[in-house]
Design a protein around this motif. Structure first.
Motif, PDB file in Angstrom:
ATOM      1  N   ASP A  52       0.688  -1.227   0.126  1.00 15.45           N
ATOM      2  CA  ASP A  52      -0.062  -0.039  -0.075  1.00 15.45           C
ATOM      3  C   ASP A  52       0.865   1.187   0.063  1.00 15.45           C
ATOM      4  O   ASP A  52       2.051   1.271   0.526  1.00 15.45           O
TER       5      ASP A  52
ATOM      6  N   HIS B 268       0.398   5.826   0.295  1.00 12.97           N
ATOM      7  CA  HIS B 268      -0.657   7.066   0.501  1.00 12.97           C
ATOM      8  C   HIS B 268       0.239   8.210   0.656  1.00 12.97           C
ATOM      9  O   HIS B 268       1.432   8.186   0.965  1.00 12.97           O
TER      10      HIS B 268
ATOM     11  N   HIS C 267      -3.426  -1.553   5.960  1.00  7.31           N
ATOM     12  CA  HIS C 267      -3.890  -1.866   4.730  1.00  7.31           C
ATOM     13  C   HIS C 267      -3.231  -2.779   4.243  1.00  7.31           C
ATOM     14  O   HIS C 267      -3.747  -3.848   3.715  1.00  7.31           O
TER      15      HIS C 267
HETATM   16 ZN    ZN Z   1      -4.606   2.429   2.028  1.00  7.70          ZN
END
Ligand code: ZN
Length: 368
Positions: free
Chosen positions: A219, A221, A253
């Motif tokens: 993941d 971000h 995540h």
């Molecule tokens: Zn995420």
């Protein structure tokens, strides 16, 4: 050494509940019977190996070495073993080992120990003590048996051919192993320690092994001002936080995706799409239903390894806190979780503190 090895494989496997007899069922990459054949061959203790079976067509297709012979079995185990002894008589064996094909897990060491003990004994039988408490039932009463006095016999069992031939030929009742015949005829048996792993396969459940799966997660971000930073469920003081539909916790995540990967259930977006319902959801709330489902389905997590990829904050400063939090959220023991920090030499968006990424790998075992 004038030893012969008999493998009894004529049973109908009524309790096994599969179309093929259990001795030909695949277990640890080969048919159950082949475990016994290969070990007896590689022990180099035997002049001949004799398979007694009612599936001659199947066995003849397998092209075994010349030292292996195959004959048709009888109706009961004791009929098959008598047939084997009658067949072997022409070779004038000194010793004969009798083995049930349904015990694929004996060791070559056990074979050698039996052979060693045969030098000074006419019968050698491996035994183990009972783990279970056993009751003895008569017509209208049930007795307790003292577990310490109970001995469970295993195969291979080995005998002087002459003696075994004589009593097998003269026997009146069906027996379930040759040791019983020796005892019934007041012959002395040398009992040696058997092996716990050498258990008999009776039910399909006896050979079901838990399967282990692996799942990858990744993941990333963007970091933005005026947002709180959450990593692994821990709030971390920082100049920015992770942007996203949720709290942007890249660690949780990635963990969710690796779990879903291991249990082959698609990805995090399938369960938490960018809808109003999940706007600003905290990631521990996303992990929770995944964990509940996992635990309900008899999965067990073996370990979790996490790479947190960021220029800052320093992972070493928060490692213990994050591991503690992940452990609490997933139920995984702290010592089964590892967290590594990776900086990226100030390269790219991550190096300029504009983003944080995370990758995880998880190992999960399914028990039936
Ligand atoms: Zn995420």
């Amino acid at each position: 050494m004038n030893n012969y090895f008999v493998i009894l494989a004529a049973g109908k496997s009524k309790r096994f509940n599969k179309k093929i007899p259990k001795q030909f069922f695949k277990y640890q990459n080969k048919e159950i019977i082949d475990h016994s054949i290969e070990k007896s061959l590689s022990s180099k203790l035997f002049k001949k190996i004799l398979i007694v079976s009612n599936n001659l067509k199947h066995l003849k297709k397998k092209k075994y070495p010349k030292s292996i012979s195959i004959i048709k079995g009888g109706k009961e185990r004791s009929d098959s073993s008598l047939k084997a002894l009658k067949y072997l008589k022409r070779y004038k064996p000194k010793n004969v080992f009798i083995h049930d094909a349904a015990r694929p897990n004996f060791s070559i060491k056990l074979l050698k120990n039996i052979a060693k003990n045969l030098k000074n004994n006419k019968a050698v039988v491996p035994i183990i003590s009972s783990k279970d408490t056993i009751k003895y039932k008569t017509q209208n009463q049930i007795f307790n048996l003292n577990r310490n006095n109970l001995l469970l016999t295993q195969t291979p069992q080995a005998f002087r051919f002459k003696e075994l031939y004589k009593i097998t030929n003269n026997r009146k009742n069906k027996v379930t192993d040759e040791a019983t015949l020796f005892i019934n005829n007041d012959f002395k048996i040398k009992f040696i320690p058997g092996e716990k792993a050498n258990n008999k396969i009776t039910y399909i459940d006896d050979i079901k092994t838990p399967k282990t799966f692996y799942g990858l997660g990744f993941d990333i971000h963007k970091l933005v001002k005026n947002k709180k930073l959450y990593l692994g469920g821990v709030k971390i003081p920082f100049h920015s936080g992770l942007e996203g539909h949720s709290d942007g916790d890249v660690i949780l995540h990635a963990i969710i995706d690796s779990i879903l990967g291991a249990i082959r259930k698609k990805d995090i977006g399938t369960y938490f799409p960018n809808t109003r319902q999940f706007k600003n959801i905290r990631s521990p709330k996303m992990l929770k239903p995944i964990m509940i489902n996992l635990n309900k389905s008899n999965f067990f997590i073996n370990n979790l390894d996490i790479n947190l990829i960021c220029q800052k904050p320093r992972v070493s400063k928060y490692r213990d806190k994050i591991i503690k939090s992940v452990s609490k959220l997933t139920g995984i023991n702290e010592n089964q979780i590892n967290l590594k920090g990776k900086t990226v030499e100030k390269l790219g968006l991550i190096g300029k503190e504009k983003a944080i990424a995370c990758e995880t790998i998880i190992s999960i075992t399914k028990y039936d």
